[in-house]
Design a protein around this motif. Structure first.
Motif, PDB file in Angstrom:
ATOM      1  N   SER A 249       0.863  -1.181   0.000  1.00 12.73           N
ATOM      2  CA  SER A 249       0.000   0.000   0.000  1.00 12.73           C
ATOM      3  C   SER A 249       0.900   1.232   0.000  1.00 12.73           C
ATOM      4  O   SER A 249       1.692   1.430   0.921  1.00 12.73           O
ATOM      5  CB  SER A 249      -0.916   0.013   1.227  1.00 12.73           C
ATOM      6  N   ILE A 250       0.798   2.052  -1.045  1.00 16.43           N
ATOM      7  CA  ILE A 250       1.668   3.216  -1.214  1.00 16.43           C
ATOM      8  C   ILE A 250       0.813   4.480  -1.222  1.00 16.43           C
ATOM      9  O   ILE A 250      -0.184   4.561  -1.945  1.00 16.43           O
ATOM     10  CB  ILE A 250       2.481   3.126  -2.509  1.00 16.43           C
ATOM     11  N   THR A 251       1.200   5.452  -0.405  1.00 16.22           N
ATOM     12  CA  THR A 251       0.495   6.736  -0.352  1.00 16.22           C
ATOM     13  C   THR A 251       1.450   7.839  -0.787  1.00 16.22           C
ATOM     14  O   THR A 251       2.345   8.218  -0.026  1.00 16.22           O
ATOM     15  CB  THR A 251      -0.022   7.036   1.063  1.00 16.22           C
ATOM     16  N   PRO A 252       1.295   8.376  -1.997  1.00 19.28           N
ATOM     17  CA  PRO A 252       2.130   9.518  -2.402  1.00 19.28           C
ATOM     18  C   PRO A 252       1.754  10.752  -1.586  1.00 19.28           C
ATOM     19  O   PRO A 252       0.567  11.032  -1.380  1.00 19.28           O
ATOM     20  CB  PRO A 252       1.782   9.705  -3.884  1.00 19.28           C
ATOM     21  N   LEU A 253       2.744  11.483  -1.131  1.00 17.91           N
ATOM     22  CA  LEU A 253       2.494  12.624  -0.249  1.00 17.91           C
ATOM     23  C   LEU A 253       2.467  13.951  -0.991  1.00 17.91           C
ATOM     24  O   LEU A 253       2.343  15.006  -0.359  1.00 17.91           O
ATOM     25  CB  LEU A 253       3.562  12.674   0.847  1.00 17.91           C
ATOM     26  N   ALA A 254       2.577  13.932  -2.310  1.00 18.37           N
ATOM     27  CA  ALA A 254       2.570  15.185  -3.064  1.00 18.37           C
ATOM     28  C   ALA A 254       2.065  14.921  -4.472  1.00 18.37           C
ATOM     29  O   ALA A 254       2.076  13.783  -4.960  1.00 18.37           O
ATOM     30  CB  ALA A 254       3.965  15.800  -3.106  1.00 18.37           C
ATOM     31  N   CYS A 255       1.609  15.984  -5.120  1.00 17.96           N
ATOM     32  CA  CYS A 255       1.218  15.905  -6.524  1.00 17.96           C
ATOM     33  C   CYS A 255       2.469  16.127  -7.361  1.00 17.96           C
ATOM     34  O   CYS A 255       2.988  17.254  -7.427  1.00 17.96           O
ATOM     35  CB  CYS A 255       0.156  16.956  -6.842  1.00 17.96           C
ATOM     36  N   ARG A 256       2.965  15.083  -8.015  1.00 17.17           N
ATOM     37  CA  ARG A 256       4.200  15.167  -8.772  1.00 17.17           C
ATOM     38  C   ARG A 256       4.398  13.888  -9.570  1.00 17.17           C
ATOM     39  O   ARG A 256       3.625  12.924  -9.440  1.00 17.17           O
ATOM     40  CB  ARG A 256       5.403  15.362  -7.844  1.00 17.17           C
ATOM     41  N   GLU A 257       5.448  13.854 -10.397  1.00 19.02           N
ATOM     42  CA  GLU A 257       5.840  12.639 -11.094  1.00 19.02           C
ATOM     43  C   GLU A 257       6.689  11.789 -10.150  1.00 19.02           C
ATOM     44  O   GLU A 257       7.523  12.317  -9.411  1.00 19.02           O
ATOM     45  CB  GLU A 257       6.633  12.972 -12.355  1.00 19.02           C
ATOM     46  N   TYR A 258       6.497  10.482 -10.203  1.00 20.62           N
ATOM     47  CA  TYR A 258       7.236   9.568  -9.336  1.00 20.62           C
ATOM     48  C   TYR A 258       7.952   8.521 -10.174  1.00 20.62           C
ATOM     49  O   TYR A 258       7.463   8.098 -11.229  1.00 20.62           O
ATOM     50  CB  TYR A 258       6.295   8.855  -8.364  1.00 20.62           C
ATOM     51  N   GLU A 259       9.118   8.115  -9.665  1.00 16.21           N
ATOM     52  CA  GLU A 259       9.837   6.955 -10.195  1.00 16.21           C
ATOM     53  C   GLU A 259       9.953   5.932  -9.074  1.00 16.21           C
ATOM     54  O   GLU A 259      10.511   6.229  -8.025  1.00 16.21           O
ATOM     55  CB  GLU A 259      11.228   7.351 -10.700  1.00 16.21           C
ATOM     56  N   LEU A 260       9.421   4.753  -9.299  1.00 14.52           N
ATOM     57  CA  LEU A 260       9.411   3.684  -8.295  1.00 14.52           C
ATOM     58  C   LEU A 260      10.284   2.537  -8.787  1.00 14.52           C
ATOM     59  O   LEU A 260       9.995   1.919  -9.812  1.00 14.52           O
ATOM     60  CB  LEU A 260       7.975   3.203  -8.046  1.00 14.52           C
ATOM     61  N   THR A 261      11.368   2.279  -8.055  1.00 15.74           N
ATOM     62  CA  THR A 261      12.277   1.192  -8.405  1.00 15.74           C
ATOM     63  C   THR A 261      12.042   0.008  -7.465  1.00 15.74           C
ATOM     64  O   THR A 261      12.077   0.172  -6.242  1.00 15.74           O
ATOM     65  CB  THR A 261      13.744   1.644  -8.307  1.00 15.74           C
ATOM     66  N   THR A 262      11.786  -1.153  -8.038  1.00 11.17           N
ATOM     67  CA  THR A 262      11.614  -2.388  -7.272  1.00 11.17           C
ATOM     68  C   THR A 262      12.889  -3.215  -7.398  1.00 11.17           C
ATOM     69  O   THR A 262      13.340  -3.503  -8.514  1.00 11.17           O
ATOM     70  CB  THR A 262      10.418  -3.194  -7.791  1.00 11.17           C
ATOM     71  N   ILE A 263      13.478  -3.583  -6.253  1.00 10.55           N
ATOM     72  CA  ILE A 263      14.758  -4.303  -6.233  1.00 10.55           C
ATOM     73  C   ILE A 263      14.556  -5.649  -5.529  1.00 10.55           C
ATOM     74  O   ILE A 263      14.047  -5.683  -4.400  1.00 10.55           O
ATOM     75  CB  ILE A 263      15.840  -3.486  -5.513  1.00 10.55           C
ATOM     76  N   ILE A 264      14.964  -6.734  -6.183  1.00 13.69           N
ATOM     77  CA  ILE A 264      14.822  -8.085  -5.621  1.00 13.69           C
ATOM     78  C   ILE A 264      16.214  -8.668  -5.389  1.00 13.69           C
ATOM     79  O   ILE A 264      17.042  -8.709  -6.298  1.00 13.69           O
ATOM     80  CB  ILE A 264      14.027  -9.007  -6.571  1.00 13.69           C
TER      81      ILE A 264
END
Length: 646
Positions: free
Chosen positions: A208-223
């Motif tokens: 569950s992810i809650t962005p805290l601002a109105c903006r562009e996001y980059e989400l990196t998933t690392i395994i």
């Protein structure tokens, strides 16, 4: 004659010993002080392992075969083995009680040899050989997929799913999932360890992810994961990009139907809500609390189920039956159905006094009191009508005009025409890229958008490439930061980087500030400071470098990037500038005393002056000394001539 022959023979013998040392001293062998090992003689294809040469201090001399101080070593690998750590040559002359490690990987299976040659200071060499058996590998292979999002609401949680599939021929163990994203709350906590995934099976994990601002996001998933032998496999990762966007509610005004009321009396709350976000709101609630925002203090809720478009306003009301007998602070909080950018002020306060009900006098012998006669009120009336609140000024004030449409001519009960407000700062961000920069070179990133930062200049310690530096203005103090910045706050910023961490010593940040803001807030232009947040706000050495008719230009040095705040102190009567570190003062010229750079300059100038004085003094002394030597010689010659004449 025999004696001369004996001397010649002795001399020849000495030269023979020097030119041709004994064979026992010229052929040293590897001693026990040299150790060459691998972790195992049986390894798996593709498994990286260490080959370690260990040495101690040179051993004591051995009369027959002394081993002299070690000079160098060279490792030779048979086909199918690859060195992963650069050179196969090692300089041992600089080592004492130490070791050299080579990282080796295998590209084919079978029996492999590692041949080590060690050379001493005379050039003599010895060899040590290790044999390892490389077996075909059985590996887990994890494939990663995610449900990539394109648009999500701000300040409202969304579900992000990570799917893992083991297509290898071995179980995957010690698996961790890590998510790298700015300004977001994530549950469960990361990095997250999950159960092993047997070969041929899959596993999914939701966040569950809650962005805290109105903006562009980059989400990196690392395994990260390991095989059953505890060998770490190559990390895998994916990059998702999405935009968090929502409406942005602003409480324009909040009023009460009365400023005081008797306990049990009815009070109407009226709130004007404005949407300053670019996305329409599908609806919203305004909740009213007593004294503090807590569920136990909730008084009433006003709801609007209609869409509220960009820059549209709407009034909503709620009614409260007054309770308690004290002065109460009523807090109104707006909440959009579909998230909120939280740039506008979504909370406002109003005050009301509740008084106790007076006891009823009853002198009718227990009968109900007689009704009071109706009295016709012929007095004048007030009917106040107010316009909309103005846009929040740079001084944090809003104004409106209230007119009385009633028959009275006074100002009784006139609503407030001025109120405090939060300055709305719309977010602006800009990213600049640097493709490549060699070690020791200076890079300059120039920002053209209205982000206050003009340039960031840095020198590379190592060669760097594919650098991204992003500057973003923030509407308020970052939610992750509890500590306040002292003084007047001009703007909050966030500077983030990619591929630059640990590769530069420091950076110079060049920024600007409007003179209008300084004048309105009565700030001292020589006391403007760039603050950087680590675990607290640190004041960076900041100096005013130039100005024009409308703008002030500053520079500050920072050891890294994070959250920043541009602040200033109020102007003092004397107009002196105060250094944020030492507190020393100087005339208000924009020059700050006490900084490390200024101190270094002063020391260098003093040293140069001292050297100049010494050089001049030395030349003068040599000149005087020369004259003193010549004059006595000339005088002595004259004396001798006179003696000859007599």
């Amino acid at each position: 004659m025999n004696g001369k022959v004996g001397v010649v023979v002795a001399i020849l013998a000495i030269f023979s010993l020097l030119a041709f040392p004994q064979q026992a001293q010229a052929t040293p062998v590897c001693s026990s002080e040299i150790s060459f090992t691998t972790p195992s003689s049986s390894l798996e294809l593709g498994q990286i392992f260490n080959a370690v040469l260990s040495t101690t201090s040179p051993p004591p001399a051995n009369p027959s075969q002394p081993w002299l101080p070690y000079n160098n070593a060279t490792l030779d690998l048979t086909s199918g083995l690859v060195n992963k750590t650069g050179s196969l040559f090692a300089d041992l002359s600089i080592l004492s009680d130490s070791s050299v490690t080579w990282q080796i990987n295998s590209t084919s299976s079978g029996s492999k040899l590692l041949n080590l040659t060690v050379v001493n200071s005379t050039g003599a060499a010895c060899e040590k050989t290790l044999s390892v058996n490389i077996a075909d590998a059985t590996d887990p292979v994890i494939q990663l997929t995610t449900d990539n999002k394109t648009t999500v609401p701000a300040n409202k949680p969304f579900t992000y799913q990570v799917n893992l599939n083991n297509t290898g021929n071995e179980n995957a163990t010690s698996i961790t999932i890590d998510l790298d994203v700015f300004e977001s709350n994530i549950t469960p906590s990361i990095p997250l360890s999950i159960s092993p995934i047997p070969n041929g099976t899959s596993s999914s994990q939701s966040f569950s992810i809650t962005p805290l601002a109105c903006r562009e996001y980059e989400l990196t998933t690392i395994i990260k994961y390991y095989d059953t032998n505890g060998i770490q496999k190559t990390n895998i990762q994916s990059l998702d990009q999405y935009v968090a966007n929502s409406s942005d509610l602003l409480l324009n005004a909040f009023s009460l139907s009365a400023s005081s009321v008797t306990e049990g009396g009815s009070v109407t709350f009226t709130v004007q809500v404005k949407n300053i976000g670019e996305k329409n709101s599908t609806g919203f609630n305004v909740t009213f609390y007593k004294n503090s925002v807590a569920s136990s203090n909730k008084l009433a809720t006003a709801t609007s189920n209609e869409e509220l478009a960009y820059l549209q306003t709407r009034n909503v009301t709620a009614t409260w039956s007054a309770s308690g007998t004290d002065t109460t602070s009523i807090i109104a909080v707006a909440d959009s159905f579909d998230g909120d950018c939280n740039l506008g002020n979504t909370q406002k306060n109003a005050t009301i006094t509740v008084t106790a009900v007076s006891p009823t006098n009853n002198n009718n012998g227990g009968n109900p009191p007689s009704p009071s006669p109706t009295i016709l009120n012929t007095a004048c009336t007030y009917k106040w009508e107010c316009g909309d609140w103005s846009i929040c000024s740079n001084q944090g004030k809003q104004t409106r005009t209230c007119l009385n449409k009633g028959t009275c001519t006074g100002v009784e009960g006139k609503p407030e025409e001025t109120q405090s407000c939060a300055i709305v700062v719309l977010p602006v961000e800009e990213t600049q890229k640097l493709e490549k920069l060699e070690a020791g070179s200076t890079g300059t990133l120039t920002f053209t958008k209205d982000v206050s930062i003009q340039e960031i200049v840095f020198t590379a310690k190592d060669s760097i490439s594919n650098v991204d530096v992003k500057v973003k203005t923030l509407a308020t103090k970052p939610k992750q930061v509890e500590q306040n910045v002292s003084g007047l706050i001009y703007k909050y910023l966030e500077i983030s980087q990619k591929n630059l961490e640990g590769k530069i010593e420091k950076a110079t940040v060049k920024f600007k500030l409007e003179k209008e803001w300084v004048d309105i807030n009565k700030a001292d232009k020589n006391k403007v400071v760039l603050n950087r947040f680590t675990d607290k706000w640190d004041k960076l050495a900041t100096k005013l470098v130039s100005e024009d008719n409308t703008t002030l230009f500053y520079e500050a040095e920072t050891p890294g990037f994070s959250f920043f705040a541009i602040s200033a102190e109020e102007a003092s009567a004397s107009g002196d500038a105060v250094n944020p570190d030492s507190g020393s003062t100087s005339p208000a010229t924009g020059f700050i005393i006490g900084g490390s750079t200024t101190a270094a300059i002063i020391v260098v100038v003093a040293v140069i002056i001292a050297i100049a004085i010494l050089v001049i003094s030395g030349k003068r002394n040599r000149s005087i000394s020369s004259r003193k030597v010549l004059r006595p010689k000339k005088k002595t010659i004259n004396v001798k001539v006179k003696k000859k004449k007599k």
